[in-house]
Design a protein around this motif. Structure first.
Motif, short mmCIF file in Angstrom:
data_model
loop_
_atom_site.label_atom_id
_atom_site.label_comp_id
_atom_site.label_asym_id
_atom_site.label_seq_id
_atom_site.Cartn_x
_atom_site.Cartn_y
_atom_site.Cartn_z
N GLN B 96 -28.94 63.99 71.30
CA GLN B 96 -29.65 62.73 71.00
C GLN B 96 -31.15 62.98 70.94
O GLN B 96 -31.85 62.49 70.05
N TRP B 100 -33.65 62.52 67.59
CA TRP B 100 -34.78 61.62 67.48
C TRP B 100 -36.10 62.37 67.29
O TRP B 100 -36.99 61.90 66.60
N PHE B 103 -36.11 63.02 63.75
CA PHE B 103 -36.44 61.78 63.05
C PHE B 103 -37.95 61.60 63.01
O PHE B 103 -38.54 61.29 61.96
N LEU B 137 -37.35 53.30 66.41
CA LEU B 137 -37.70 54.04 67.63
C LEU B 137 -37.71 53.11 68.84
O LEU B 137 -37.28 53.48 69.92
N GLU B 140 -34.27 52.75 70.00
CA GLU B 140 -33.80 53.91 70.74
C GLU B 140 -34.40 53.92 72.16
O GLU B 140 -33.74 54.29 73.13
N VAL B 155 -38.59 63.80 73.24
CA VAL B 155 -38.96 62.86 72.17
C VAL B 155 -40.33 62.25 72.45
O VAL B 155 -41.13 62.04 71.52
#
Lengths: 231, 222
Positions: B96, B100, B103, B137, B140, B155
């Protein structure tokens, strides 16, 4: 235990990214159910599992959903310890990650765009692709063992594996030559070794279908790129 | 373990990618030599250490170069693995975090730059995409104080350097970040409560001034 949970893979038959995941699962002897996704008519399942990018591959492991092929490869390696695909040493791992990113974002991207375009644009992408391949040939492949993983296929082989099968097809469809065996002898040898590995050679999409697909797809993407340039 | 081997960072003070590495090093309490690069006149050392992309940041550890900011951050996390992990232990949670961070890599930089260089309809479209990306975001982040949970994680390190860009982007896109993405702004302020972030990020006003100069030049060149 984790490895007893059901494994499914949402993929697309001609997608290099999906194929990378299948190669990794097969090298590790992990059983999985393959679900074919029509990326031109995306299923509710795909849109639910990957709402952010809406793309394959999607790995489903029990209740867990893993996205993005590079991320999936690392997850597979961390979850199933047999046949490790990433190196043990942190520096070697960093090198593998660096080259994977470089190969995908720089070399393969330019090679694909060269296939889709004509004239001056095509020449530009071809020139870039060859320059990047020179780096791969000189710095990465030359003088090294059979595969990046040593005698076994590793993470970087899996990522670059596209070069061994998709790239020659792109060359045919795009009427171009990138991997000249005289200019790139080490890359050429690596490609042959990879293609002939028993696990890999057993899992490649049908060549004639791929040619038809890329003939259509390259025109479609080429037209889209041309209209983006005009706006 | 790796502590007594020399570490050098080749960097440019305003680069969000370099800031990521500096935050990771500070988070782990690692000492290193810093070398500011002039990107319009790259040093022989940079060209030797990153011959492939010729870009900063480059971390040189015991004479060996590591390139690409999130590759370097993972390297730091793996070598100095005794304290303050940036990635969680669980493979699914690690996936995960990597997703991200990827991303952020794919979206934030390029969309932010679109806001700098476009005008009119193109600017409005870029602004919408940029804000949509930050709203994802926010989704998330959820109720967590950090993307990494209770403490800074992978992240957070990937994204927080772009906080430097907010004022300049608000100016170009004519929006107010705290109105559009209040959770992200609250998260950024929370990150700044950590020494490894607040002592690493350049002064916000200095960064704003510098970025606006670059933006003016890039718009004039277009």
């Amino acid at each position: 235990m984790e490895s007893k949970e059901v494994v499914k893979l949402l993929g697309f038959w001609v997608s290099q990214s999906s194929m990378r995941v299948e190669w990794a699962l097969r090298l590790k002897g992990v059983e999985y159910e393959y679900i074919e996704e029509d990326i031109f008519n995306k299923s509710p399942l795909l849109l639910e599992l990957n709402p952010v990018h809406k793309k394959v591959p999607v790995l489903i492991h029990g209740e867990k959903v893993i996205l993005e092929s590079f991320v999936i490869l690392e997850y597979i390696d961390e979850t199933w310890k047999q046949y490790p695909i990433l190196p043990q040493d942190p520096y070697d791992r960093a090198m593998a990650r660096f080259w994977a990113k470089f190969a995908e974002e720089k070399f393969l991207d330019n090679a694909f765009k060269a296939m889709c375009t004509q004239g001056v644009q095509k020449e530009g992408y071809l020139k870039q692709a060859k320059e990047y391949l020179e780096k791969i040939e000189e710095v990465l492949i030359k003088g090294k063992s059979k595969f990046f993983g040593g005698e076994n296929i590793g993470y970087l082989d899996i990522v670059l594996g596209v070069i061994s099968y998709w790239l020659p097809l792109w060359e045919v469809v795009g009427c171009m030559k990138i991997v000249d065996p005289i200019q790139f002898p080490s890359t050429t040898l690596w490609m042959e070794n990879f293609r002939n590995h028993p696990v890999i050679k057993d899992k490649l999409p049908p060549r004639d279908k791929m040619v038809v697909y890329y003939q259509w797809r390259s025109k479609e993407i080429g037209a889209r790129m041309a209209s983006a340039r005009k706006s | 373990m790796a502590d007594n081997k020399k570490i050098t960072l080749l960097n440019s003070w305003i680069s969000p990618f370099g800031i990521r590495v500096r935050i990771a090093l500070a988070h782990k309490g690692i000492e290193y030599d810093y070398k500011e690069e002039n990107l319009s006149n790259k040093s022989p050392l940079l060209l030797q250490m990153n011959p492939v992309k010729k870009q900063i940041p480059v971390l040189i550890h015991d004479g060996k170069p590591v390139c690409e900011s999130m590759v370097i951050v993972q390297y730091i996390d793996e070598v100095w693995n005794q304290k303050s992990p940036l990635l969680p232990a669980d493979p699914c949670q690690r996936a995960q975090a990597r997703f991200w961070a990827d991303f952020v890599d794919k979206k934030v930089y390029s969309l932010g730059r679109q806001l700098w260089i476009t005008t009119g309809e193109a600017l409005e479209a870029a602004k919408k995409e940029f804000l949509d990306c930050f709203k994802l975001l926010e989704g998330e982040l959820g109720q967590k104080p950090y993307f990494g949970g209770e403490t800074l994680g992978f992240v957070d390190v990937a994204l927080i350097p772009f906080y430097l860009w907010f004022s300049a982007l608000e100016h170009c896109g004519n929006f107010i970040m705290v109105e559009e993405c209040p959770k992200i702004v609250a998260w950024a302020h929370r990150c700044m409560e950590n020494d490894c972030v607040s002592k690493t990020l350049p002064d916000l006003e200095k960064a704003f001034g510098f970025l606006m100069e670059i933006i003016k030049k890039q718009r004039a060149d277009k």
